[in-house]
Write a protein that holds these residues in place. Structure first.
Motif, PDB file in Angstrom:
ATOM      1  N   ARG A 244       0.820  -1.136   0.303  1.00  0.00           N
ATOM      2  CA  ARG A 244       0.207   0.150  -0.398  1.00  0.00           C
ATOM      3  C   ARG A 244       0.647   1.221   0.167  1.00  0.00           C
ATOM      4  O   ARG A 244       0.499   2.111  -0.658  1.00  0.00           O
ATOM      5  CB  ARG A 244      -1.165  -0.387   1.247  1.00  0.00           C
ATOM      6  N   THR A 245       1.964   1.495   0.009  1.00  0.00           N
ATOM      7  CA  THR A 245       2.933   2.527  -0.016  1.00  0.00           C
ATOM      8  C   THR A 245       4.042   2.100  -1.134  1.00  0.00           C
ATOM      9  O   THR A 245       4.334   1.848  -1.269  1.00  0.00           O
ATOM     10  CB  THR A 245       3.492   2.763   1.433  1.00  0.00           C
ATOM     11  N   SER A 359      -1.997  13.730   4.049  1.00  0.00           N
ATOM     12  CA  SER A 359      -1.567  12.276   4.225  1.00  0.00           C
ATOM     13  C   SER A 359      -2.348  11.568   5.554  1.00  0.00           C
ATOM     14  O   SER A 359      -2.983  10.767   5.608  1.00  0.00           O
ATOM     15  CB  SER A 359      -0.494  12.027   3.714  1.00  0.00           C
ATOM     16  N   ARG A 363      -4.684   8.932   7.047  1.00  0.00           N
ATOM     17  CA  ARG A 363      -4.441   7.377   7.706  1.00  0.00           C
ATOM     18  C   ARG A 363      -5.058   7.590   8.791  1.00  0.00           C
ATOM     19  O   ARG A 363      -5.429   6.384  10.164  1.00  0.00           O
ATOM     20  CB  ARG A 363      -2.611   7.531   8.153  1.00  0.00           C
ATOM     21  N   ASN A 368      -4.837   1.389   6.327  1.00  0.00           N
ATOM     22  CA  ASN A 368      -3.859   1.196   5.602  1.00  0.00           C
ATOM     23  C   ASN A 368      -4.851   1.772   4.144  1.00  0.00           C
ATOM     24  O   ASN A 368      -4.427   0.988   3.023  1.00  0.00           O
ATOM     25  CB  ASN A 368      -3.898  -0.495   5.464  1.00  0.00           C
ATOM     26  N   LEU A 371      -1.075   4.694  -0.610  1.00  0.00           N
ATOM     27  CA  LEU A 371      -0.768   6.486  -0.536  1.00  0.00           C
ATOM     28  C   LEU A 371       1.164   6.131  -1.799  1.00  0.00           C
ATOM     29  O   LEU A 371       2.071   4.739  -1.814  1.00  0.00           O
ATOM     30  CB  LEU A 371       0.505   6.742   0.692  1.00  0.00           C
ATOM     31  N   LEU A 393       4.193   9.172   2.883  1.00  0.00           N
ATOM     32  CA  LEU A 393       3.962   7.886   2.861  1.00  0.00           C
ATOM     33  C   LEU A 393       3.396   7.077   4.041  1.00  0.00           C
ATOM     34  O   LEU A 393       3.276   6.135   3.823  1.00  0.00           O
ATOM     35  CB  LEU A 393       4.704   7.142   2.431  1.00  0.00           C
ATOM     36  N   TRP A 395       6.019   6.528   6.468  1.00  0.00           N
ATOM     37  CA  TRP A 395       7.042   5.800   7.131  1.00  0.00           C
ATOM     38  C   TRP A 395       7.812   6.438   7.908  1.00  0.00           C
ATOM     39  O   TRP A 395       8.615   5.393   9.121  1.00  0.00           O
ATOM     40  CB  TRP A 395       8.187   4.890   6.096  1.00  0.00           C
TER      41      TRP A 395
END
Length: 715
Positions: A244-245, A359, A363, A368, A371, A393, A395
Motif C-alpha cells: 500500500r505504499t 496524508s 491515515r 492502511n 499512498l 508515505l 514511513w
C-alpha cells in the motif's frame, strides 16, 4: 641609547602586524577559510558528496550574513571594514570557482534553496567554532504537519457539499490498528533518521523492492486495446497483493501515471486524490479515462465550480491546493497520489505542509490507505530530500521511524554503531515500497521510439485570449458558410444537416487567404500564439528532464518560443546550446559540438526547420516538441536527430499539447495522417500527407464542430 630607541621603535612598528596575525587566527574567518578549502579540494577530486554540498551551502550562507554584519557595524573603521570585505570576497571567489566546476551547486545559492536540518546544525557548529553565539533554532510547532496556518481563502464547491450531505458519516477503519503502535526495543533511544538517510549514501545495494510477477498482462488491458508493459504490471500486481505504499521513482517515460491509476483500481482505493503539477493535470484526467474508464475523474480548476463532487478520482494541482485542503481532508479518501513528489521536498513550504496534512488525515481515518509518491527525481540536492516524501508515505514522522519501519529495523537486530546497519537499514526502507527502474533496464518492454503527449492547461490571460480568438475564427467560418449557402440559393441541405462539400470549400478559401495574410486571427497566427503560451511550460518540463535523465533536445518552430525557453534555462542555471537558422555553418557546428561533447551542456534548443534535418544529436534520448509541426514527416525528422544509428537508449519524444485549443485537433490529425502514411508507404515512396492537408483538415474540423453545436442548439 640610540640602539634602545631603535629597538623600541621597531617593537612599536611590529605590534600592529602581530595583532593583525592574531585577528587572522581567531573569529569566523579562519573557520570559513578552512571549510571552503576543504570543499574546493573535494570538488577537485571528483563529484561532491552530500556532506560537502551541505558545507558549501552553509559557507555561502555565513558569508552573506557576515558581509551584511560587517557593512552594518558602525564600530569598525573604514580600513577594518575594507579588510573584512576583501577576505569575504576571497572566500566567495573560491565558492564561485567550485560552483563553476560542479554547476549543480548553483541551486544551493538560490534565495529559496532548502536549508536542511544537517545544514542548520553545521551552521551552528561553525559559528561556535568562530567564537560566536549561534541563535537557537525555533522549535517546530507540534501541529505543523497536521494543521498548517489557515489560508486567506478556502472554498467548498457545491457538488462536494451534495456529496457530503449524501454520506455524512465516514466510519474509521480499525482493521490494522496494531500497526500504529511503535514497538520499543534496542533502538528506542537511538536517533535513527540521520542514519536512515545516510544508508542511501553509504549502504549500497538495490533501489527497488522485490516485485511480484503479474498473472497476465492481458488482464491489465485498457478498453481501447493498450496493454500494460511488464514493469508496469508488476507494481499493479503488488498493489493487488496488498502492498500500500510506493515511492515510484521510475525514470520519466516509463508510465508512472498508468501504474498509479491501475494500482488504485487493484487496491479499490476510491475515492482517490491525485495532487499534481498544473502542467500535467489534464493528462491525468485523460489517462484515467484511458485506463480506468469505469471510475470517473474530475479536475479542480480554480475554485472548483465545475468539478463532479461524486467522482472516484479527484485531480488537483499544487497551485490551488491551499483553497481546497479543508474539504479534501474531510472527503474520506482511501488513496492519495502525489505526482512529481520532489515538489514537496521543502517541508517549510505551504504546499508541502498541505500534502502532509492530507496524508495524515487519511491515515487517521484509515489504517492502511494506498499512498503513492511519483517522481523520476527523488533526490535533487541532498539526501534529506527524502524526508518529506517518506513522511507523506507514513514511513517516518518528524522525529523517528513509524511503526512498520521501526519493526523492520528492530527485526534486523543491529544498531547504527554496528558495521552492517546501513546496508540492512537501506534494505528495510526499500522493502516498504521504493521502486526504481531505468529505461535501459526495461528496454525490452518499451518501443525503441515512443511519442508521448503531454497536455498542458493554459489557465492564464494568454490562454483565455487564445480560446476567445478560436471562437471568433469559428464564428467567421460559420458566417462564411451561411453566406455561401444563401448565395447559391438552395438553402440548407434537404436533410437539414451540414453540407460537407461546402464546408471543405469554405475551409479551402480560409486557408488560401491565411497563406496571404499576416493576421493573428487566422489558423497560422493561432498556432503561433499557442506556441508562445506553451513556451515556458514546455521549457520547464525540459528542465525537469535534463535534471533527472540527462541531455534533452528542445524543438520549437518560432524564434520567440526559443527565446522564452532559453531565458528560462538561463534563470535556472542550465547550460544550453542554441541551434538556429540565422547561424553560419561554423557557428551551428560549434553549438552542436558543445551539446555532444560537453557534459555540462544539458539542453539543445533547436529550430524545427533549421535543425530538423542533417544533425546528429544522439547523445540525448529525450526530445521535447514545444510546438506542433504541420506534417508527421517534419515531426519524425526532428525526432530522428536523436533516434538514429549510434543511439543506445530507447527514445521518448514529449509532445507538448495545449488542452482545449486547436492544438489537440492538429495533434489528432497528424497522428491519423501518420497512420495512413504508414499503411500507404508499404511499398511506396510517395508522401501521403502534406502541410496543406493538415491545415485544411483543421479548419474543416473547426467549422464542422461549430455547425454541429449550432444545429444542436437550434433543435
Amino acid at each position: 641609547m640610540a640602539q634602545r630607541g631603535q629597538r623600541q621603535a621597531g617593537a612599536t612598528r611590529t605590534a600592529p602586524r602581530a595583532q593583525r596575525r592574531a585577528r587572522d587566527e581567531e573569529g569566523l574567518f579562519p573557520v570559513l577559510a578552512k571549510a571552503v578549502r576543504e570543499v574546493e579540494g573535494a570538488a577537485q577530486r571528483g563529484r561532491l558528496r552530500p556532506s560537502s554540498r551541505t558545507k558549501f551551502q552553509v559557507i555561502a550562507l555565513l558569508v552573506r550574513e557576515e558581509r551584511a554584519r560587517v557593512k552594518a557595524d558602525s564600530s569598525l573603521t573604514e580600513g577594518q571594514r575594507a579588510e573584512a570585505l576583501k577576505r569575504l570576497d576571497g572566500i566567495a571567489t573560491i565558492l564561485a570557482k567550485t560552483a563553476a566546476r560542479d554547476t549543480s551547486l548553483l541551486s544551493l545559492l538560490a534565495e529559496d534553496a532548502l536549508v536542511t536540518g544537517a545544514a542548520k546544525t553545521l551552521r551552528s557548529e561553525m559559528l561556535v567554532a568562530g567564537g560566536m553565539e549561534a541563535e537557537p533554532e525555533p522549535e517546530p510547532e507540534p501541529e505543523s504537519v497536521t494543521a498548517p496556518a489557515p489560508t486567506e481563502r478556502r472554498v467548498v464547491p457545491q457538488s462536494v457539499v451534495a456529496r457530503q450531505l449524501a454520506n455524512p458519516f465516514l466510519a474509521p477503519d480499525f482493521s490494522a490498528a496494531q500497526h500504529q503502535r511503535v514497538r520499543h526495543g534496542r533502538l528506542s533511544n537511538w536517533e535513527l533518521l540521520g542514519p536512515l538517510f545516510r544508508s542511501f549514501e553509504e549502504g549500497g545495494g538495490t533501489s527497488c523492492m522485490d516485485l511480484p510477477e503479474p498473472a497476465s498482462l492481458q488482464s491489465l488491458q485498457a478498453p481501447g486495446g493498450q496493454v500494460l508493459m511488464h514493469h508496469q504490471a508488476q507494481v499493479v500486481e503488488a498493489a493487488r497483493e496488498g502492498h500500500r505504499t510506493f515511492l515510484l521513482a521510475d525514470e520519466p517515460g516509463l508510465g508512472k501515471t498508468a501504474q498509479a491509476l491501475l494500482a488504485a483500481q487493484a487496491a479499490d482505493a476510491y475515492p482517490l486524490l491525485a495532487v499534481v503539477p498544473n502542467v500535467v493535470k489534464a493528462n491525468w484526467a485523460r489517462e484515467a479515462q484511458l485506463w480506468t474508464p469505469k471510475h470517473k475523474a474530475t479536475v479542480i480548476h480554480g475554485d472548483g465550480h465545475t468539478i463532479d463532487g461524486f467522482a472516484d478520482i479527484i485531480v488537483v494541482n499544487y497551485e490551488v491546493l491551499d483553497r481546497h485542503v479543508g474539504w479534501l481532508g474531510d472527503l474520506g479518501f482511501r488513496g492519495m497520489v502525489v505526482d512529481e513528489a520532489h515538489f514537496i521536498k521543502n517541508k517549510s513550504s505551504q504546499r508541502s505542509q498541505h500534502v502532509l496534512q492530507l496524508s495524515e488525515r487519511i491515515r487517521q481515518r484509515m489504517a492502511n490507505p494506498l499512498l503513492m509518491a511519483l517522481t523520476g527525481t527523488p533526490l535533487i540536492n541532498d539526501i534529506e530530500d527524502f524526508r518529506a516524501i517518506w513522511q507523506f508515505l507514513g514511513w517516518i514522522d518528524d522525529k523517528q521511524p513509524r511503526a512498520r519501519l521501526m519493526e523492520k529495523l528492530e527485526d534486523v537486530g543491529l544498531t547504527p554503531a554496528d558495521v552492517g546497519f546501513y546496508a540492512s537499514a537501506r534494505a528495510s526502507v526499500v522493502d516498504l515500497g521504493i521502486v526504481r527502474r531505468r529505461k535501459v533496464d526495461v528496454a525490452s518492454d518499451i518501443p525503441a521510439r515512443r511519442i508521448a503527449d503531454l497536455p498542458v492547461e493554459l489557465d492564464d490571460e494568454a490562454g483565455r485570449s487564445i480560446r476567445a480568438a478560436e471562437r471568433e475564427l469559428a464564428k467567421r467560418l460559420v458566417q462564411r458558410y451561411e453566406s455561401a449557402l444563401a448565395a447559391r440559393g438552395t438553402g440548407v441541405p434537404a436533410d437539414g444537416g451540414i453540407d460537407h462539400d461546402l464546408v471543405r470549400r469554405v475551409a479551402t478559401w480560409e486557408r488560401e487567404e491565411a497563406n496571404n495574410s499576416k493576421a493573428d486571427g487566422n489558423v497560422f497566427g493561432m498556432l503561433r500564439r499557442i506556441g508562445q503560451a506553451k513556451a515556458e511550460l514546455a521549457a520547464d518540463y525540459a528542465a525537469q528532464l535534463a535534471r533527472s535523465v540527462g541531455k534533452v533536445v528542445f524543438f520549437a518552430k518560432h524564434i520567440d518560443v526559443m527565446d522564452a525557453a532559453e531565458e528560462l534555462f538561463a534563470r535556472r542555471g542550465i547550460r544550453y546550446s542554441s541551434i538556429r537558422g540565422d547561424q553560419t555553418s561554423k557557428a551551428r557546428q560549434q553549438q552542436v559540438d558543445a551539446f555532444m561533447t560537453d557534459p555540462d551542456v544539458a539542453v539543445a534548443v533547436c529550430s524545427l526547420t533549421a535543425a530538423g534535418v542533417g544533425l546528429n544529436l544522439q547523445v540525448a534520448s529525450n526530445v521535447v516538441l514545444a510546438e506542433l509541426s504541420w506534417t508527421d514527416a517534419e515531426q519524425t525528422q526532428a525526432i530522428d536527430r536523436v533516434h538514429r544509428i549510434g543511439q543506445g537508449d530507447p527514445v521518448t519524444a514529449w509532445r507538448i499539447i495545449a488542452a482545449q485549443t486547436m492544438d489537440t485537433k492538429i495533434a489528432q490529425l497528424i497522428d491519423s495522417k501518420a497512420g495512413l502514411a504508414a499503411r500507404a508507404l508499404d511499398g511506396s515512396d510517395e508522401e501521403v500527407s502534406s502541410s496543406a492537408d493538415i491545415q485544411l483538415e483543421a479548419l474543416v474540423a473547426l467549422l464542422t464542430e461549430a455547425l454541429t453545436e449550432q444545429l444542436a442548439a437550434a433543435s
